[in-house]
Enzyme design. Structure first.
Site, short mmCIF file in Angstrom:
data_model
loop_
_atom_site.label_atom_id
_atom_site.label_comp_id
_atom_site.label_asym_id
_atom_site.label_seq_id
_atom_site.Cartn_x
_atom_site.Cartn_y
_atom_site.Cartn_z
N ASP A 87 51.05 -24.11 33.68
CA ASP A 87 50.78 -23.79 32.30
C ASP A 87 52.06 -24.11 31.51
O ASP A 87 53.14 -24.20 32.09
CB ASP A 87 50.43 -22.29 32.22
CG ASP A 87 50.41 -21.78 30.80
OD1 ASP A 87 49.73 -22.40 29.97
OD2 ASP A 87 51.08 -20.75 30.53
N ASP A 146 52.89 -22.90 27.70
CA ASP A 146 53.40 -21.84 26.81
C ASP A 146 53.67 -20.55 27.58
O ASP A 146 52.80 -20.06 28.31
CB ASP A 146 52.39 -21.55 25.69
CG ASP A 146 52.21 -22.74 24.77
OD1 ASP A 146 52.70 -23.84 25.09
OD2 ASP A 146 51.58 -22.57 23.71
MG LIG Z 1 50.79 -19.47 28.84
#
Ligand SMILES: [Mg+2]
Length: 300
Positions: A88, A90
């Site tokens: 992932d 962010d």
């Molecule tokens: Mg995230």
């Protein structure tokens, strides 16, 4: 069956860490066979024989030792032999939520952050939350938006060492982000990753200026898409899922984390920490290498 409990300290492992773990596992038929230091005062493996791995796994997730994370996994070659890693972006590879950086430019950051939190805690559907947030970005001039945001991204401590080490050992690396492609591509370049997947935004021209239309373009990268990316990359590169790892912090990462051989929750929301295979709450993502069985000598 042979399993490994890895204890990783944010700062310093307590000297009585084995006794503490054993005390939490009384009645679980866990036999401590031997221990092996990965990094002095920082990370240690406990090799254990267990009868009921599912029960022990659940129990270990509930153990709360301040400033110490425990990972429980099978003692197998796949542990160190990672051939595919999907991250992932962010709050995982970077500290920020990029949609909030964009929102700050339009003065709607509070509203966007509120919807982000609802989604990451799994309280509302990701697709719905994404559309609602993107709609708040309507009218932001898009011409130099990404160029302005790229220098603002802060890579999470340890990401460079983690990615370089995995890559050196033949691991395919991908970022799969619910954020936006120009920034995911930028992170891919910074870290030498092989792939970047993320959302794209529609633009429109208003009074001669190109602005965000407030709508996503194409398929939204939600939890299902993240899982699909992991499966597609594994198939494309002939990687067994046992040799894959997925790392994330949000509820929308749980599907890919569940599909991967190892799902790692990084400074994640409580629900995500409980559902993932293991968790890490230290200040360096490179500490994941201890979960994969690397020693500090190997990492020098
Ligand atoms: Mg995230």
């Amino acid at each position: 069956m042979s399993y490994i409990i890895t204890a990783i300290a944010a700062k310093e492992l307590p000297s009585d860490i084995q006794t503490t773990i054993e005390s939490h596992l009384i009645g679980q038929e866990v036999k401590f066979v031997k221990s092996s230091v990965l990094a002095a005062g920082k990370a240690v493996d406990f090799f254990v024989d267990v009868e009921n791995a599912d029960n022990v796994s659940k129990k270990i997730k509930l153990i709360n030792i301040p400033q110490v994370d425990l990972a429980f996994q099978k003692d197998s070659d796949a542990r160190k032999n990672k051939k595919l890693a999907v991250f992932d972006m962010d709050s995982t590879l970077i500290y920020q939520e990029v949609i909030e950086l964009i929102a700050a430019q339009a003065g709607v950051e509070d509203e966007v952050a509120r919807i982000t939190n609802l989604a990451m805690n799994g309280e509302i559907d990701f697709q719905e939350s994404f559309r609602r947030r993107v709609n708040l970005l309507k009218g932001i001039p898009s011409a130099d938006l990404w160029a302005k945001l790229k220098p603002q991204l802060n890579l999470t401590n340890g990401t460079k060492q983690l990615c370089a080490t995995l890559k050196k050992n033949g691991c395919v690396l991908a970022v799969c982000s619910g954020g936006f492609l120009p920034l995911a591509e930028h992170v891919k370049e910074l870290l030498g990753l092989d792939y970047a997947f993320a959302n794209q935004l529609k633009t429109q021209v208003v009074d001669g200026t190109e602005v965000l239309s407030g709508e996503p373009a194409g398929e939204i990268v939600d939890g299902n898409k993240k899982k699909a990316v992991l499966l597609e990359l594994a198939a494309k590169h002939g990687v067994s899922l046992a040799n894959s790892v997925a790392v994330g912090d949000g509820a929308n990462d749980l599907l890919m984390m569940g599909a991967a051989g190892l799902g790692l929750a990084w400074n994640a929301k409580p629900k995500v920490q409980l559902e993932a295979d293991c968790r890490l709450n230290t200040d360096s993502l490179a500490d994941a290498l201890y979960i994969f069985g690397y020693t500090d000598k190997e990492l020098e």
